[in-house]
Structures are given as C-alpha cells and as structure tokens.
Design an enzyme around this catalytic site. Sequence first.
Site, PDB file in Angstrom:
ATOM      1  N   LYS A 496     -10.992  -7.544   0.945  1.00  0.00           N
ATOM      2  CA  LYS A 496      -9.763  -8.489   1.541  1.00  0.00           C
ATOM      3  C   LYS A 496      -9.271  -7.743   2.784  1.00  0.00           C
ATOM      4  O   LYS A 496      -9.374  -6.477   3.006  1.00  0.00           O
ATOM      5  CB  LYS A 496      -8.860  -8.662   0.514  1.00  0.00           C
ATOM      6  CG  LYS A 496      -7.910  -7.794   0.219  1.00  0.00           C
ATOM      7  CD  LYS A 496      -6.944  -7.968  -1.037  1.00  0.00           C
ATOM      8  CE  LYS A 496      -6.099  -6.807  -1.433  1.00  0.00           C
ATOM      9  NZ  LYS A 496      -5.003  -7.284  -2.430  1.00  0.00           N
ATOM     10  N   ARG A 597       4.175 -11.817 -10.026  1.00  0.00           N
ATOM     11  CA  ARG A 597       3.512 -12.449  -8.787  1.00  0.00           C
ATOM     12  C   ARG A 597       2.833 -13.569  -9.136  1.00  0.00           C
ATOM     13  O   ARG A 597       2.935 -14.767  -8.596  1.00  0.00           O
ATOM     14  CB  ARG A 597       2.731 -11.393  -7.981  1.00  0.00           C
ATOM     15  CG  ARG A 597       2.431 -11.658  -6.576  1.00  0.00           C
ATOM     16  CD  ARG A 597       1.931 -10.313  -5.696  1.00  0.00           C
ATOM     17  NE  ARG A 597       0.658  -9.811  -6.289  1.00  0.00           N
ATOM     18  CZ  ARG A 597       0.179  -8.893  -5.954  1.00  0.00           C
ATOM     19  NH1 ARG A 597       0.448  -8.303  -4.813  1.00  0.00           N
ATOM     20  NH2 ARG A 597      -1.106  -8.277  -6.460  1.00  0.00           N
ATOM     21  N   HIS A 626      -2.378  -6.643 -12.734  1.00  0.00           N
ATOM     22  CA  HIS A 626      -2.165  -5.416 -11.685  1.00  0.00           C
ATOM     23  C   HIS A 626      -0.878  -4.711 -12.279  1.00  0.00           C
ATOM     24  O   HIS A 626       0.258  -5.473 -12.289  1.00  0.00           O
ATOM     25  CB  HIS A 626      -1.645  -6.418 -10.579  1.00  0.00           C
ATOM     26  CG  HIS A 626      -1.997  -5.651  -9.263  1.00  0.00           C
ATOM     27  ND1 HIS A 626      -3.284  -5.807  -8.415  1.00  0.00           N
ATOM     28  CD2 HIS A 626      -1.190  -4.823  -8.742  1.00  0.00           C
ATOM     29  CE1 HIS A 626      -3.014  -5.012  -7.521  1.00  0.00           C
ATOM     30  NE2 HIS A 626      -1.985  -4.243  -7.607  1.00  0.00           N
ATOM     31  N   ARG A 683     -10.831  -1.536  -9.920  1.00  0.00           N
ATOM     32  CA  ARG A 683     -10.818  -2.050  -8.754  1.00  0.00           C
ATOM     33  C   ARG A 683     -10.471  -1.104  -7.612  1.00  0.00           C
ATOM     34  O   ARG A 683      -9.304  -0.538  -7.607  1.00  0.00           O
ATOM     35  CB  ARG A 683     -10.034  -3.352  -8.556  1.00  0.00           C
ATOM     36  CG  ARG A 683      -9.929  -4.435  -9.616  1.00  0.00           C
ATOM     37  CD  ARG A 683      -9.216  -5.596  -9.429  1.00  0.00           C
ATOM     38  NE  ARG A 683      -7.625  -5.437  -9.384  1.00  0.00           N
ATOM     39  CZ  ARG A 683      -7.033  -5.495 -10.421  1.00  0.00           C
ATOM     40  NH1 ARG A 683      -7.625  -5.388 -11.713  1.00  0.00           N
ATOM     41  NH2 ARG A 683      -5.844  -5.092 -10.652  1.00  0.00           N
ATOM     42  N   TYR A 725      10.118  -0.903  28.902  1.00  0.00           N
ATOM     43  CA  TYR A 725      11.181  -2.195  28.824  1.00  0.00           C
ATOM     44  C   TYR A 725      12.600  -1.606  28.466  1.00  0.00           C
ATOM     45  O   TYR A 725      12.705  -0.524  27.709  1.00  0.00           O
ATOM     46  CB  TYR A 725      10.490  -3.064  27.749  1.00  0.00           C
ATOM     47  CG  TYR A 725       9.437  -4.074  28.158  1.00  0.00           C
ATOM     48  CD1 TYR A 725       9.708  -4.882  29.266  1.00  0.00           C
ATOM     49  CD2 TYR A 725       8.224  -3.883  27.627  1.00  0.00           C
ATOM     50  CE1 TYR A 725       8.458  -5.797  29.658  1.00  0.00           C
ATOM     51  CE2 TYR A 725       6.982  -4.576  28.066  1.00  0.00           C
ATOM     52  CZ  TYR A 725       7.255  -5.589  28.908  1.00  0.00           C
ATOM     53  OH  TYR A 725       6.292  -6.326  29.435  1.00  0.00           O
ATOM     54  N   CYS A 773       4.633  -1.262  24.195  1.00  0.00           N
ATOM     55  CA  CYS A 773       4.536  -2.490  24.933  1.00  0.00           C
ATOM     56  C   CYS A 773       3.498  -3.289  24.050  1.00  0.00           C
ATOM     57  O   CYS A 773       2.568  -2.595  23.433  1.00  0.00           O
ATOM     58  CB  CYS A 773       4.071  -2.526  26.122  1.00  0.00           C
ATOM     59  SG  CYS A 773       5.264  -1.453  27.223  1.00  0.00           S
ATOM     60  N   MET A 774       2.893  -4.441  24.535  1.00  0.00           N
ATOM     61  CA  MET A 774       1.900  -5.189  23.652  1.00  0.00           C
ATOM     62  C   MET A 774       0.555  -4.742  23.836  1.00  0.00           C
ATOM     63  O   MET A 774      -0.059  -4.466  23.114  1.00  0.00           O
ATOM     64  CB  MET A 774       1.872  -6.772  24.504  1.00  0.00           C
ATOM     65  CG  MET A 774       1.041  -7.276  23.620  1.00  0.00           C
ATOM     66  SD  MET A 774       0.785  -9.207  24.284  1.00  0.00           S
ATOM     67  CE  MET A 774       2.180  -9.889  23.653  1.00  0.00           C
ATOM     68  N   ASP A 775       0.350  -3.982  25.189  1.00  0.00           N
ATOM     69  CA  ASP A 775      -1.276  -3.669  25.205  1.00  0.00           C
ATOM     70  C   ASP A 775      -1.210  -2.381  25.635  1.00  0.00           C
ATOM     71  O   ASP A 775      -2.320  -1.574  25.901  1.00  0.00           O
ATOM     72  CB  ASP A 775      -1.587  -4.487  26.325  1.00  0.00           C
ATOM     73  CG  ASP A 775      -1.526  -5.873  26.439  1.00  0.00           C
ATOM     74  OD1 ASP A 775      -2.076  -6.248  25.377  1.00  0.00           O
ATOM     75  OD2 ASP A 775      -1.213  -6.707  27.141  1.00  0.00           O
TER      76      ASP A 775
END
Length: 830
Positions: A496, A597, A626, A683, A725, A773-775
Amino acid sequence: MFHQIYSGEEIRKIVKADLVSARPESILIRDILIDSRRLISPVQTLFFALKTKRNDGHKYIAELYQKGLRNFVVSDLADLSALYTDASFFVVSDTQKALQQLTAAHRMFYDIPVIGITGSNGKTIVKEWLFQLMSKDKKIVRSPKSYNSQIGVPLSVWQMNEQHELAIFEAGISEPDEMDALQSIIKPTVGIFTNIGEAHSENFISRAQKIGEKLKLFTRVQTLIYNSDQKELQEVIIRTGILENIQSFTWGMDENCDLRITGKEVTAKTTRIFALYRDEGVSIEIPFTDFASYQNACHSWSAMLVFGYAQDVITRAMKKLASVAMRLEQKEGINNCTIINDAYNSDFNSLAIALDFMSQQQQHREKVVILSDILQSGRSDVDLYADVAQLLKQKGVTKLIGIGPVISRFADTFEMDKVFFASTREFISGFSMVSLRNQTILLKGARVFEFERINRLLQQKVHETVFEINLNALVENLNFYRSKLTPDTKVMAMVKAFSYGSGSFEIANILQFHQVDYLAVAYADEGVELRRAGITVPIMVMSPEEYAFDLMITHQLEPEIFSFRALTMLERAIDRNVLPPNKPVKIHVKLNTGMQRLGFQEEDMPELIERLKKSPLIYVQSAFSHLAGSDKPELDEFSKEQISRFEAMGNLLRKEADHPILLHILNSAGIVRFPEARFDMVRLGIGLYGVAPEKETQGQLQHVTSLRSEIAQIRSVKKGESVGYNRSYIAPSDRKIATVSVGYADGLCRRLGNGKFSLWVNGKPAPIVGDVCMDMCMIDITDIEVKEGDAVSVFNSDHPVTDLAKAADTIPYEVLSRISRRVKRIYYHE
C-alpha cells in the site's frame, strides 16, 4: 581431454548416487539447473533439488516435470519415482554436496590457468578488470556477476569448455570450513587475495581466523598475489607457513615487494602509480581516483606481470580500464515503457541473468531486448547466437533490436519481430523511439557500443533527485522474516501507499516472483493497477470504498470487511454482478481487538456469523486484527491481551465455517517479538524495506532505499547575509553555501531546515541552512571540498532513513511514503 556431455552412469559415479531410472542408458546431461524459474531447455538438463534454511527444491519437481525436464538429483525420493515413471532420479544424501562434486569433476578435465580471487572487497572488480585487460588475446571464462558462494562457484566452474584458455573465479565465505569445498571446485593455479575487512565477520572468532580460512583457497596454487602493506594479512600468511609450498608475488611500499610502489599522483580524473619492478622504474595510469581502484589496479597489474605481459602492453591497457557496473537498474521510460539497463557488459551468462530479471516484470505484455554483439565469448558465433535465439524465445521476448555487424549476420536465427543496425549511431539516427510504447525494454550491450546513449534517450524523468531501491536487499529481508516462520505459515506483503514510496508494481513483481502468498493494498484502485500490470497473486484491499466493490469483483480483489455497512455494500455488489455459485467473493474479516480503528467487536460476532452463513457467495478467506504496539515492549501485556482476544474471536468464526479460515495478527515487528502468535499468516510491511524497531533485528536486515540529489549551484555568503525564505538563517561568518535540487515537494520534510538535519556530501555532513524550499534546499559546505554537480545523499545504508525520521520527529513509514512520484525511481539488482 574435454568433457561437455555426461552420461547417467558417469554422474552416478561422480556424485555417489543411487540411480532410479527406467532408462539409465539414455541419460545425457549438458546443463545443470538449481532454480526452476530459470529453466531454458528441459533437454539434457539436470535439476539439483537443493535444500536451504528457507526453501526446498523438491517442491518444484512437479512443475519442472510438466515443463518436460526428466533428470533430477534429490535427497528425498519418497514416492517421486512412482509419480513420474519416465523420470530419472539420482538419490544422494546432500544435493548441494552432489552439485559441488559434479562441478569439481568437471573442472578436472581442463588443464588451463585458473585465477582464484578471494578477499573482503574488490573480488568482482579485480575479476572484471582482468577480463578487460586480458580478453583481447585470451578466451576467458569467468564468474557471472558475483557468483562466489557455495552454490555460485559450482555454477561458474560448470561454464568451462574446450575453447577457454583462462578461467577467473571468485570465492567468498561467510563461516569457517566453507573454503575447502570451493578450493576443490576451483583448483586455482594463481591466487589473488584482495584485502581483509569487516564483511561477513560475524561467524569468525577474529580477523586472523577469517584470513586463515580464506587462505585455504590457495594451498595448491603456483603463485599467490597479495598486498604486503596489509600487515595483518602478511602476519597470518607467514604464521600459516603457506609460502613454504607455493610462490608469492607481492606488491606494496615495502622494499622487498616484487612490485614496489614508489608513489602515486592523483589528478581530477586519473591516478598515476609509480613502481619498481626488477629494478626498473615502471608506471601505469588509470582513469580513477579512489583508493579502492588504486588497490584493485595494483592487483590486476601484478597478475598481468605474473602472466608475462610486457610493461608497455600493461600501460596501454590500464589507461582504457572502464568502471564495472555492479548492478542492473530499472527505471521509468518514455511512452509508459519500463527500462532495464544492463548496458555495461554483454556475455551469454549475464544476458541470462538480465532476462531472468526481465521475466519478473509483468507490467507490460511486450518485452523488447536491445542487444549488441557479444564479444570475447570463447565460442563460435554460430553456436553462440543459436543459443541466444533460443534463450530469447524461451524467455518470451517479443522483439529484438540487434546492434552490431556480427549479430546482424545471424538475423535469420531469431524467430521473433526483429530489426538490426550496424552500430549504435545508426540505431539512434534511424529508429523511431516513438514506436516504443507500453513495453519492457532491456538494454544489454558491450561497453564499446556505448548503450548509455540509448539509455539517456529512453529515460522519462531527468529530475536530479533519485530514489534508489535495492531489490536484492528487499529479497534478503523477505527471506530473513521467512526464516522465522514454519514452512506452512503464509506471508502477506504490504504494498500500500505506493509500496512505502518504492513503487507499487515494481515491488509487487519482485514479491510475486519470490512467491509471497498475498499482497495487500489500501484502496481498490491500487489493486486494479497491479492486476493491469500482470500481478496474479491474491490481493487484499484494506479500505474498500462503496464505489469500488464492483471493481474488486471484476478484478478478483479481496476486500477487507470491517463493518456491517461494508458487508451490506458487498452483498449489493454481488447481486448486481450476478455471480455464479462456484465463484464466491473472497473476503478478509477485520476484528477489533483494541486498536479502536476498524473492525467488528466481540459482541458483533453472533450477528456476523449469521449474516455470513446466509451469504453463500461470500467466502471468508481470513480473519485478522492489528496490534496497537507490537514494537513497544512497554505495551507487551496489552499486545498479549489483543492476541488472546483475537484468537477467541477467530476461533468462533472457524467453528461455524465449513472451510478453513486463515488467522493473522502480526506485522513486521510482531513476527520477531511474538512467535507464539504467527498463526496461519503474517503481514510483512516496513521490515521488507530494512527498518525494524529492535537493534538486534535491524542489524540483520539490509537497507533497501536511498535518496540522493546533486548540487545545482555554489555561492559565497558573507557574514550577516541571509539565506532562503524569511531570512531564517543569518551567516555568522563568511560561509560557502550549496543549493541542492531536493525540497519538500520531493519528500524532504520542511521541519528539517535551519540546522536540524545534515545531508551528506563526499562523506561529510553538511547542515541544511534556512528553510527547506519546495524544490530545493541549501546546505553549508564551508569545510567540504565540493563542486557543482556532486552527489548529495539524503539517506542511504550508511545514514539510514531512521536518522532522518528521528530528526523530523516522525517515523520511517511517513518519510518513505511521502517521497514524491516526480522523483525518479531506480530499481537495481546486483
């Protein structure tokens, strides 16, 4: 005298077997096989049913028999001869020993020089460099890849035939007394001891003992080559007295060395090594600058001198040394293709290995091989390309693109869609890359054909940040956990969340190939994607949504049912799809034992059982729960309460069912910590990727993933100037700052900025300065020698993902699953 085909009687005598066969006189053996998945042709092939801690080859006899194979070496005959009356069985007490005996006998037929190489590191590099240096004037057989184990060595030696003039074989050991068997198989005439280090030290009392064990390979060589600067190695060699019976050739700084190293000069791209040999000044230049390459080059230099090569020949050859690709890489390609890059060498055995890896990839129906001429094979071209054609056909290759004048001459030999080009340049200029679409493409070429040019054209993503996944390590981890289980305990592997960021179908393919029993995904869409990619293993969907039940039925996915609402939605979907009575929907019932859950409560059990009894088209495949804190010793009492509650609830379901129901509650940590609760299935999730909460387990797992980027720009920042920034970093003094092409959009957590975490450049930590930063991000490299374009490691085997997770105040699960899909994935197989 040469020997390539063995009669049944010859094999019986060699391996000291009882032969059970209706027609023993008709047995002829040319090839041997130890892995049922790697069968090329059943004719004249002998299968050894090897038994290991994790598997038993006897389980695959039926499958191989159906494919036409009729000759087997077994240790458990049982009723095999009655089941397969026209098969022949060589019955021995130990099938691995029999494999070694047969190949040791095979080795005796060839009176040619054999170089045996052992040591902690560098074995494969030295072997491959010697092949590069000597194959122009000698027909050489060598170990494929790193085939140096108790099983790999016999497979390597079996390749020897009458056309070979030199053999080069590696030998590796992991515990005492293993080298004796390898020595009897290889029987080297020249030995190379590369070095001694910490690799595989856990089963030895001391390094001295490990050296002594490795030296057993060389007890009967004519000449032993080693570096006398390694004092511990030198001391053990002297203490054992091995040099009383054999000659030595030493290299190093000591004045008594045969090849005395007097100095070296390292430039940006080369290393020049100066030495004295027979009182004359000599030198070589290699296109590498690292210390390991210096050592490996000196070993190779020494070997060439032992074999009588003139120094001028050696000097010219050393300049042309090429790096050795130690791994096969898989990555995303253009037009939804998958690219498998093994474009650094090309011989028949490595082609077979690459095609085996290609066979694991089921995401595309069409399989394309771009193959160059195979150079220095030691075989006639007619026989070689006939075998290549048979191999490609057997492995299901749908199209061949042949590059080179020799393979082009044998175009009619290949029975498939095919096209040929005289050179790589002609292919690049004359072939439409647009025609490659939705295919798995294997690049397999000799280095001189420069297939890296093709690789660059076929790659899809060029983002400098790369997420690497070591498939060998993943399989090692799978086998580690399997070794904790009984043979009848099944394994469900969690894929997953894009396989924890590692790529869903790529990981699913390798897990399917290694025969996991189940896969688990979070949502139906993930399961559908796997089915479309050719995954046939049963798949559990852990979070089925209302719209998805029809999809799950169509694609034979098995939903987790955790509530009466989910059960009702499934019943309605079954009614809509009008299923036949013999095609029920398999489900997995989730039980809540304390996680709070998802799942049915204890008080729900009577109603649940009654509903299931009234639904003949619903088949309960398993019941599971679980653990809330399987990795927390302080929660062990609660975990045991959960296990007890689960067992009681599961047995209620079993008691009322008319078929077996699997029970499973343990995840990766639980497999190790609660052996009494392994039930019918476990699992396996984060443990596959080399992450474990306990130090003892972590030490036995292999690191699977690494994230790296590169330096985009370097600048000088003066005291008082800010970086990034919000001016969150003010330089306390003049600093050298590098910008790295990885940011929070790639998965680098923004919380790691402002000195909370360091990236690694050229082996040294470089703290992140300013905000992430983002990139991109910025790092302080003031005290590090570095240039633009240098690699930067975010995490790897030396600096694991757990360190990053700790710095970010999170868990490795989150770090791995957050790595963006824009980051290029490279899957490699060593």
